[in-house]
Enzyme design. Structure first.
Site, PDB file in Angstrom:
ATOM      1  N   ALA A 220      -0.404   6.920 -12.326  1.00 30.89           N
ATOM      2  CA  ALA A 220      -1.631   6.295 -12.837  1.00 30.89           C
ATOM      3  C   ALA A 220      -1.780   4.810 -12.448  1.00 30.89           C
ATOM      4  CB  ALA A 220      -1.692   6.478 -14.350  1.00 30.89           C
TER       5      ALA A 220
ATOM      6  N   ASP B  65      -0.749   9.583 -17.955  1.00 31.67           N
ATOM      7  CA  ASP B  65      -1.910   9.323 -17.096  1.00 31.67           C
ATOM      8  C   ASP B  65      -3.131   8.905 -17.888  1.00 31.67           C
ATOM      9  OD1 ASP B  65      -0.100  11.412 -15.687  1.00 31.67           O
ATOM     10  OD2 ASP B  65      -1.215  10.340 -14.136  1.00 31.67           O
TER      11      ASP B  65
ATOM     12  N   ARG C 202      -9.498  11.415  -8.187  1.00 37.58           N
ATOM     13  CA  ARG C 202      -8.645  12.147  -9.135  1.00 37.58           C
ATOM     14  C   ARG C 202      -9.201  11.919 -10.536  1.00 37.58           C
ATOM     15  NH1 ARG C 202      -2.351  11.994  -8.450  1.00 37.58           N
ATOM     16  NH2 ARG C 202      -2.639  13.991  -9.507  1.00 37.58           N
TER      17      ARG C 202
HETATM   18  O1  MRU Z   1       0.091  13.691 -10.159  1.00 42.36           O
HETATM   19  P1  MRU Z   1       0.803  12.372 -10.281  1.00 42.36           P
HETATM   20  O2  MRU Z   1       2.065  12.321  -9.473  1.00 42.36           O
HETATM   21  O3  MRU Z   1      -0.114  11.201 -10.006  1.00 42.36           O
HETATM   22  O4  MRU Z   1       1.224  12.304 -11.795  1.00 42.36           O
HETATM   23  C1  MRU Z   1       1.928  11.180 -12.258  1.00 42.36           C
HETATM   24  C2  MRU Z   1       2.395  11.316 -13.636  1.00 42.36           C
HETATM   25  O5  MRU Z   1       2.132  12.290 -14.311  1.00 42.36           O
HETATM   26  C3  MRU Z   1       3.136  10.149 -14.195  1.00 42.36           C
HETATM   27  O6  MRU Z   1       4.076  10.562 -15.148  1.00 42.36           O
HETATM   28  C4  MRU Z   1       2.119   9.223 -14.858  1.00 42.36           C
HETATM   29  O7  MRU Z   1       1.134   8.830 -13.948  1.00 42.36           O
HETATM   30  C5  MRU Z   1       2.723   8.005 -15.411  1.00 42.36           C
HETATM   31  S1  MRU Z   1       3.112   6.936 -14.082  1.00 42.36           S
HETATM   32  C6  MRU Z   1       3.659   5.469 -14.572  1.00 42.36           C
END
Ligand code: MRU
Length: 368
Positions: free
Chosen positions: A55, A244, A90
């Site tokens: 995120a 996220d 996204r």
């Molecule tokens: O699909 P992604 O790899 O973007 O998902 C990321 C996550 O689910 C992380 O745990 C979340 O973004 C927290 S990152 C500091």
């Protein structure tokens, strides 16, 4: 954090002073390569196809996407187009909208010829803020780990289970969930991390395990289904993940599978903490389970995996029968009642509307 002993961030301005460098996260852990982003479309593709992910890093990439867009065309129409192009990449991580809204607010009142320079300045500022915020999250989380360590028999590690990658690769630096872990390790606390592989894209075994290894943090990669068993047998002291999007009432949306870890943690009386910058809180939503949009990604992420063959070739392989229908919800929402606390840059809040509003009064009750 360091890569082969050299300090790095995940996104930075190229020496040419305008293009943007990122680390290609699609080819981990087999290669370490950087990519250059030269326009807003490059940034949108990097986010949508997960060359960058996590995120906070999605927000930072969108920030530089706005700067690159303003370099090409700083008109009102280009500003609106860049916002929409990046926003469409996204749907779940709210840091994307948070960053874009910030840029819209900063750039819209400016005359067109001042937008580019201010966009670059603001992107650099947003990245520096991310680093500082994550470092502070680390300090608050470190106190929790330290408390657990004090109750452990001498020589036994604090065992932390994490899911997905909420490490420095998901942010500009430090990570969210990993920041307390790195700080604890650097202080000499004996920490050991259970790294969920995190199917389908394997952010745990490809990114988190690599990061922890680079930093010298003890860890084991486990399959996603192992956590409950380890918890039942006293081998997990704490679950620590990122998020996220967290709604105003403390429901936590994170990578698919997080909810099952929270259920198992509750059944075994193990604290389940979530580390997050306040940019991840969506104060406009009061019920995350019902209202956070869950990204549905391509079925090929389920049917295929990237791996390295014995002779060193990196290949994508199919692992499901031809023609089997595939479903791929990328996130789930852990209800606030299963969350022991939210570790933010302003301290640790209970996962409740009141506690989050008390910590962030200037944002509570707002629509974003
Ligand atoms: O699909 P992604 O790899 O973007 O998902 C990321 C996550 O689910 C992380 O745990 C979340 O973004 C927290 S990152 C500091």
């Amino acid at each position: 954090m360091n890569v082969n002993g050299v300090p790095m961030r995940t996104i930075w301005l190229n020496d040419d002073g305008w293009s943007v460098e990122i680390i290609d996260q699609t080819i981990f852990p087999f290669s370490f390569e950087t990519l250059t982003l030269r326009n807003v479309e490059d940034c949108a593709r990097a986010i949508a196809d997960m060359y960058v992910r996590g995120a906070p890093l999605i927000g930072a990439t969108a920030a530089y996407g706005m700067a690159l867009a303003m370099r090409d065309d700083s008109s009102d129409a280009a500003l609106a187009h860049a916002y929409e192009t990046l926003h469409a990449t996204r749907p779940t991580a709210i840091n994307l909208k948070w960053a874009l809204d910030r840029f819209k607010a900063v750039l819209t009142p400016l005359p067109a010829d001042e937008r580019m320079i201010n966009a670059y300045k603001h992107a650099a500022l947003l990245c520096d803020e991310d680093v500082a915020v994550n470092s502070t999250i680390g300090d608050y989380g470190l106190a929790l780990i330290n408390d657990i360590a004090k109750d452990k028999a001498p020589g036994t590690p604090v065992n932390i289970l994490t899911h997905c990658n909420a490490g420095w690769l998901a942010t500009v630096d430090w990570g969210t969930a990993t920041s307390p872990i790195y700080k604890a390790h650097d202080m000499g606390i004996n920490v050991h991390v259970w790294v969920d592989e995190t199917r389908p894209r394997n952010q745990g075994n490809s990114l988190t395990a690599w990061e922890l290894g680079q930093h010298g943090v003890a860890h084991h990669v486990i399959v996603d289904n192992a956590g409950g068993h380890l918890m039942q047998h006293g081998q997990v002291d704490m679950v620590l993940t990122g998020t996220d999007r967290t709604s105003a009432n403390g429901d936590v949306c994170n990578k698919i599978g997080t909810y099952l870890k929270a259920l198992a943690a509750r059944d075994n009386n193990i604290p389940f903490y979530v580390a997050l910058p306040s940019s991840t809180i969506d104060f406009s939503l009061h019920d995350g389970v019902a209202n956070i949009p869950i990204e549905e990604r391509s079925g090929t992420e389920v049917s295929h995996v990237l791996g390295r063959t014995a002779d060193g070739k990196v290949q994508t392989m199919q692992i499901t029968p031809d023609g089997s229908p595939l479903a791929n919800p990328a996130f789930d929402v852990t209800p606030a009642r299963l969350v022991s606390g939210l570790i933010t840059e302003r301290g640790i809040a209970a996962a409740t509307t009141e506690a989050l509003a008390a910590l962030f009064p200037e944002r509570a009750g707002k629509t974003s």
